[in-house]
Design an enzyme around this catalytic site. Structure first.
Site, PDB file in Angstrom:
ATOM      1  N   ARG A  92       0.838  -1.205   0.000  1.00  0.00           N
ATOM      2  CA  ARG A  92       0.000   0.000   0.000  1.00  0.00           C
ATOM      3  C   ARG A  92       0.876   1.258   0.000  1.00  0.00           C
ATOM      4  O   ARG A  92       0.501   2.301  -0.517  1.00  0.00           O
ATOM      5  CB  ARG A  92      -0.856  -0.101   1.276  1.00  0.00           C
ATOM      6  CG  ARG A  92      -1.815   0.962   1.617  1.00  0.00           C
ATOM      7  CD  ARG A  92      -2.535   0.608   2.948  1.00  0.00           C
ATOM      8  NE  ARG A  92      -1.636   0.235   4.042  1.00  0.00           N
ATOM      9  CZ  ARG A  92      -0.977   1.101   4.803  1.00  0.00           C
ATOM     10  NH1 ARG A  92      -1.090   2.394   4.613  1.00  0.00           N
ATOM     11  NH2 ARG A  92      -0.193   0.677   5.785  1.00  0.00           N
ATOM     12  N   HIS A 168       0.180  -8.998  15.294  1.00  0.00           N
ATOM     13  CA  HIS A 168       0.144  -7.549  15.070  1.00  0.00           C
ATOM     14  C   HIS A 168      -0.324  -6.870  16.356  1.00  0.00           C
ATOM     15  O   HIS A 168      -1.194  -7.396  17.059  1.00  0.00           O
ATOM     16  CB  HIS A 168      -0.836  -7.202  13.936  1.00  0.00           C
ATOM     17  CG  HIS A 168      -0.207  -7.136  12.590  1.00  0.00           C
ATOM     18  ND1 HIS A 168      -0.576  -7.961  11.551  1.00  0.00           N
ATOM     19  CD2 HIS A 168       0.766  -6.311  12.089  1.00  0.00           C
ATOM     20  CE1 HIS A 168       0.153  -7.652  10.470  1.00  0.00           C
ATOM     21  NE2 HIS A 168       0.965  -6.660  10.777  1.00  0.00           N
TER      22      HIS A 168
HETATM   23  N1  PCA Z   1       4.033  -3.439  10.243  1.00  0.00           N
HETATM   24  C1  PCA Z   1       4.024  -3.546   8.791  1.00  0.00           C
HETATM   25  C2  PCA Z   1       5.433  -3.850   8.413  1.00  0.00           C
HETATM   26  C3  PCA Z   1       6.268  -3.521   9.608  1.00  0.00           C
HETATM   27  C4  PCA Z   1       5.302  -3.379  10.709  1.00  0.00           C
HETATM   28  O1  PCA Z   1       5.591  -3.227  11.913  1.00  0.00           O
HETATM   29  C5  PCA Z   1       2.961  -4.525   8.262  1.00  0.00           C
HETATM   30  O2  PCA Z   1       1.928  -4.701   8.916  1.00  0.00           O
HETATM   31  O3  PCA Z   1       3.161  -5.093   7.197  1.00  0.00           O
END
Ligand code: PCA
Length: 207
Positions: A92, A168
């Site tokens: 993105r 995440h």
């Molecule tokens: N989040 C990004 C890449 C590095 C990060 O901490 C992602 O969600 O792809």
């Protein structure tokens, strides 16, 4: 003792942010012992071309029994336990080297997807018992995090004694100030959650 290390990775800041909570939290765990295992933290570049070679070097150095890769996800309210990495990239925004691959596989000819091998349901329950916000997610996106998650699980296919996965995490409160309306979680709570994830993962390691 072989297979005694736990590897936790975080990413460099990207997308104009000054920090990346994934690395700040991983760093806090460096040198910790969880259920008798030593934790090593490693930073990965937020760069398509170098993230997986860097991860591979850490895997060879530590020969871990468990790997947890952590990444920042703006807009998330809690821990996103990623179930699946897809063999596809659709950036993105440019990565930290200015590359923005679109509609390309992570690994040409590789399987369409890989699943995490961590016990996500038990981890979810343990996070909720501790009062932490968490969900199981079925898309890690199509940027560097998915790329690393896919490459990790591809690498672990050749290391059957090692379990791995990806989580995440939200922005930090100080990042959310500059991104009005975005949810956030404190670094203390992120660290606490990562410890729970690792402990639950280690408890359920086979053998
Ligand atoms: N989040 C990004 C890449 C590095 C990060 O901490 C992602 O969600 O792809």
């Amino acid at each position: 003792m072989r297979n005694a290390t736990v590897l936790v990775t975080g990413f460099e800041p990207f997308g104009g942010e000054a920090v990346n909570p994934s690395w700040l939290a991983a760093q806090r765990l460096d040198g910790a012992r969880i259920l008798g295992k030593a934790v090593a933290a490693a930073q990965l570049p937020t760069v398509f071309a170098t993230a997986l070679p860097t991860l591979d070097a850490w895997l060879s150095q530590h020969d871990p029994c468990l790997v947890l890769c952590v990444g920042q996800a703006q807009g998330e309210t809690g821990f996103c336990l990623e179930r699946v990495a897809v063999n596809w990239t659709d950036a993105r925004i440019p990565d930290n080297a200015g590359a923005q691959p679109v509609d390309l596989p992570v690994l040409p000819g590789g399987p369409p997807a890989h699943f995490a091998t961590l016990p996500l349901r038990s981890i979810l329950q343990a996070l909720h018992r501790a009062g932490l916000p968490a969900r199981i997610s079925h898309s890690a996106g199509a940027f560097v995090c998915n790329h690393v998650f896919y490459g990790l699980m591809q690498a672990l296919a050749a290391r059957p004694a090692c379990r791995g996965g990806f989580v995440h995490i939200p922005l930090l409160p100080e990042q959310a100030v500059r991104n009005p309306g975005q949810p956030s979680l404190s670094l203390d709570l992120v660290e606490a959650g990562l410890r729970i994830i690792l402990e639950t993962g280690l408890r359920e390691l086979p053998g």
